[in-house]
Scaffold this motif. Structure first.
Motif, PDB file in Angstrom:
ATOM      1  N   SER A 213      45.896  54.917  47.180  1.00 33.61           N
ATOM      2  CA  SER A 213      45.320  53.593  46.961  1.00 33.61           C
ATOM      3  C   SER A 213      45.646  53.133  45.553  1.00 33.61           C
ATOM      4  O   SER A 213      45.790  53.940  44.633  1.00 33.61           O
ATOM      5  N   ILE A 214      45.749  51.805  45.370  1.00 33.45           N
ATOM      6  CA  ILE A 214      45.966  51.274  44.018  1.00 33.45           C
ATOM      7  C   ILE A 214      44.673  51.271  43.213  1.00 33.45           C
ATOM      8  O   ILE A 214      44.698  51.140  41.992  1.00 33.45           O
ATOM      9  N   TRP A 215      43.513  51.406  43.891  1.00 31.60           N
ATOM     10  CA  TRP A 215      42.221  51.288  43.222  1.00 31.60           C
ATOM     11  C   TRP A 215      41.793  52.628  42.626  1.00 31.60           C
ATOM     12  O   TRP A 215      41.683  53.624  43.341  1.00 31.60           O
TER      13      TRP A 215
ATOM     14  N   VAL B 139      49.334  44.479  40.896  1.00 30.33           N
ATOM     15  CA  VAL B 139      49.446  45.937  40.856  1.00 30.33           C
ATOM     16  C   VAL B 139      50.176  46.450  42.092  1.00 30.33           C
ATOM     17  O   VAL B 139      50.978  47.393  42.004  1.00 30.33           O
ATOM     18  N   ARG B 140      49.938  45.846  43.247  1.00 24.65           N
ATOM     19  CA  ARG B 140      50.675  46.251  44.451  1.00 24.65           C
ATOM     20  C   ARG B 140      52.172  46.019  44.259  1.00 24.65           C
ATOM     21  O   ARG B 140      53.004  46.841  44.665  1.00 24.65           O
ATOM     22  N   GLY B 141      52.517  44.907  43.632  1.00 23.44           N
ATOM     23  CA  GLY B 141      53.924  44.625  43.395  1.00 23.44           C
ATOM     24  C   GLY B 141      54.534  45.540  42.347  1.00 23.44           C
ATOM     25  O   GLY B 141      55.593  46.140  42.554  1.00 23.44           O
ATOM     26  N   ALA B 142      53.847  45.681  41.216  1.00 25.19           N
ATOM     27  CA  ALA B 142      54.370  46.493  40.126  1.00 25.19           C
ATOM     28  C   ALA B 142      54.381  47.975  40.470  1.00 25.19           C
ATOM     29  O   ALA B 142      55.238  48.732  39.995  1.00 25.19           O
ATOM     30  N   GLY B 143      53.426  48.397  41.319  1.00 27.22           N
ATOM     31  CA  GLY B 143      53.303  49.806  41.655  1.00 27.22           C
ATOM     32  C   GLY B 143      54.506  50.375  42.379  1.00 27.22           C
ATOM     33  O   GLY B 143      54.678  51.596  42.450  1.00 27.22           O
ATOM     34  N   ALA B 144      55.360  49.507  42.909  1.00 29.79           N
ATOM     35  CA  ALA B 144      56.581  49.983  43.554  1.00 29.79           C
ATOM     36  C   ALA B 144      57.593  50.470  42.528  1.00 29.79           C
ATOM     37  O   ALA B 144      58.533  51.189  42.875  1.00 29.79           O
ATOM     38  N   GLU B 145      57.389  50.094  41.265  1.00 27.02           N
ATOM     39  CA  GLU B 145      58.351  50.448  40.219  1.00 27.02           C
ATOM     40  C   GLU B 145      57.768  51.310  39.105  1.00 27.02           C
ATOM     41  O   GLU B 145      58.515  52.052  38.456  1.00 27.02           O
ATOM     42  N   VAL B 146      56.475  51.200  38.863  1.00 23.38           N
ATOM     43  CA  VAL B 146      55.857  51.976  37.786  1.00 23.38           C
ATOM     44  C   VAL B 146      54.528  52.546  38.274  1.00 23.38           C
ATOM     45  O   VAL B 146      53.874  51.949  39.144  1.00 23.38           O
ATOM     46  N   PRO B 147      54.093  53.702  37.733  1.00 24.67           N
ATOM     47  CA  PRO B 147      52.817  54.296  38.147  1.00 24.67           C
ATOM     48  C   PRO B 147      51.646  53.523  37.540  1.00 24.67           C
ATOM     49  O   PRO B 147      51.512  53.427  36.326  1.00 24.67           O
ATOM     50  N   LEU B 148      50.797  52.969  38.405  1.00 27.82           N
ATOM     51  CA  LEU B 148      49.760  52.058  37.930  1.00 27.82           C
ATOM     52  C   LEU B 148      48.558  52.090  38.858  1.00 27.82           C
ATOM     53  O   LEU B 148      48.703  52.037  40.078  1.00 27.82           O
ATOM     54  N   LEU B 149      47.366  52.199  38.282  1.00 27.29           N
ATOM     55  CA  LEU B 149      46.113  52.105  39.024  1.00 27.29           C
ATOM     56  C   LEU B 149      45.327  50.882  38.545  1.00 27.29           C
ATOM     57  O   LEU B 149      45.474  50.438  37.397  1.00 27.29           O
ATOM     58  N   LEU B 150      44.485  50.368  39.424  1.00 34.09           N
ATOM     59  CA  LEU B 150      43.640  49.219  39.096  1.00 34.09           C
ATOM     60  C   LEU B 150      42.188  49.663  39.026  1.00 34.09           C
ATOM     61  O   LEU B 150      41.623  50.147  40.007  1.00 34.09           O
ATOM     62  N   ALA B 151      41.597  49.526  37.853  1.00 35.95           N
ATOM     63  CA  ALA B 151      40.186  49.856  37.665  1.00 35.95           C
ATOM     64  C   ALA B 151      39.313  48.798  38.349  1.00 35.95           C
ATOM     65  O   ALA B 151      39.784  47.699  38.663  1.00 35.95           O
TER      66      ALA B 151
ATOM     67  N   ALA C  94      49.606  54.481  34.209  1.00 35.88           N
ATOM     68  CA  ALA C  94      48.876  53.449  33.472  1.00 35.88           C
ATOM     69  C   ALA C  94      47.700  52.947  34.295  1.00 35.88           C
ATOM     70  O   ALA C  94      47.670  53.087  35.519  1.00 35.88           O
ATOM     71  N   VAL C  95      46.736  52.334  33.624  1.00 38.28           N
ATOM     72  CA  VAL C  95      45.583  51.758  34.306  1.00 38.28           C
ATOM     73  C   VAL C  95      45.416  50.314  33.847  1.00 38.28           C
ATOM     74  O   VAL C  95      45.564  50.001  32.660  1.00 38.28           O
ATOM     75  N   LEU C  96      45.147  49.428  34.800  1.00 41.99           N
ATOM     76  CA  LEU C  96      44.901  48.018  34.511  1.00 41.99           C
ATOM     77  C   LEU C  96      43.417  47.720  34.672  1.00 41.99           C
ATOM     78  O   LEU C  96      42.818  48.048  35.696  1.00 41.99           O
TER      79      LEU C  96
END
Length: 260
Positions: free
Chosen positions: A3-5, A55-67, A23-25
């Motif tokens: 999950s992105i969350w 985040v769904r879009g960027a997560g395809a290219e970089v490791p990213l979670l959404l707080a 990274a975390v947003l």
């Protein structure tokens, strides 16, 4: 990641993600009056959707979670209208600082703030700066309208009123697209006094007048040209701009780590 969350993961999963350079947003919003026709969680609705899409879009290219989206901000200038929950500037500053410190303790070394309410911006920028001074981490911070300014100009978003404005044509279009059942179309104002002094300075400048920081009757412009179709275009355009910025920002952080 499943999950992105961030809040849908276990502590071990979050710790491993952070230690591996993820990274975390943190999306910042507000609960405040939006004129007689929009819900008080307008900023949270828009900021949350933009952050999720980005985040769904960027997560395809970089490791990213959404707080979890922070739904209460610094909205002192809206309190007189009612329907508002606000933190004072210093309290809000400390809340953001505590969130950042918590994420540092969680192991994150890349913390990014995305803002969706104008009153939050000064404290957000200062907290991002302070965290990078106190800890060996990367931070970044921006408001969505700043990141998407050129893209929104390209699609002529200002045709409905100031962007982002407050409870005017822009935000009303966005809510019509995201939650049309929450828009009181019978209460949409058909006129609003011109206030040219708001735009007397360049982008990023502040011009204020007592009692009119939110416009007349709590909104900045008449949203009579707002439509759901325009709102869908605006939200997607913003999300695409934010997504691109997230990818560029995280990749720059990663390159910086490799050069040390």
């Amino acid at each position: 990641m499943k999950s992105i969350w961030m809040h849908e993961h276990t502590r071990e999963e979050i710790g491993e993600f952070a230690r591996n350079g993820g990274a975390v947003l943190v999306a910042l919003a507000a609960t405040e009056q939006h004129g007689p026709h929009l819900p008080v969680h307008t900023d949270t609705l828009i900021a949350g959707r933009v952050a999720e899409l980005a985040v769904r879009g960027a997560g395809a290219e970089v490791p990213l979670l959404l707080a979890p989206v922070l739904p209460i901000g610094c909205s002192e200038h809206h309190l007189s209208f009612g329907g508002t929950i606000s933190l004072s500037p210093m309290t809000y500053f400390q809340v953001l600082r505590d969130i950042g410190e918590s994420l540092v303790k969680d192991g994150f070394r890349k913390i990014i703030f995305l803002n969706g309410h104008g009153g939050n911006e000064p404290m957000m920028q200062q907290v991002a700066n302070d965290l990078a001074v106190r800890h060996p981490i990367w931070t970044a911070a921006a408001s969505y309208w700043s990141l998407a300014r050129e893209s929104l100009q390209h699609i002529e978003a200002s045709e409905v009123g100031p962007v982002p404005g407050h409870a005017g044509g822009f935000e009303t279009s966005a809510v019509m697209a995201l939650a049309p059942e929450l828009v009181r179309e019978d209460r949409i104002g058909t006129s609003h006094p011109e206030r040219d002094w708001i735009f007397a300075g360049p982008a990023g400048a502040f011009v204020g007048r007592h009692g009119e920081l939110t416009g007349c009757d709590g909104f900045t412009d008449a949203p009579v040209r707002a439509t759901a179709d325009k709102g869908r275009l605006y939200v997607q355009t913003i999300a695409d701009s934010v997504s691109g910025w997230l990818v560029r920002t995280v990749q720059a952080m990663e390159r910086g780590e490799q050069s040390v």
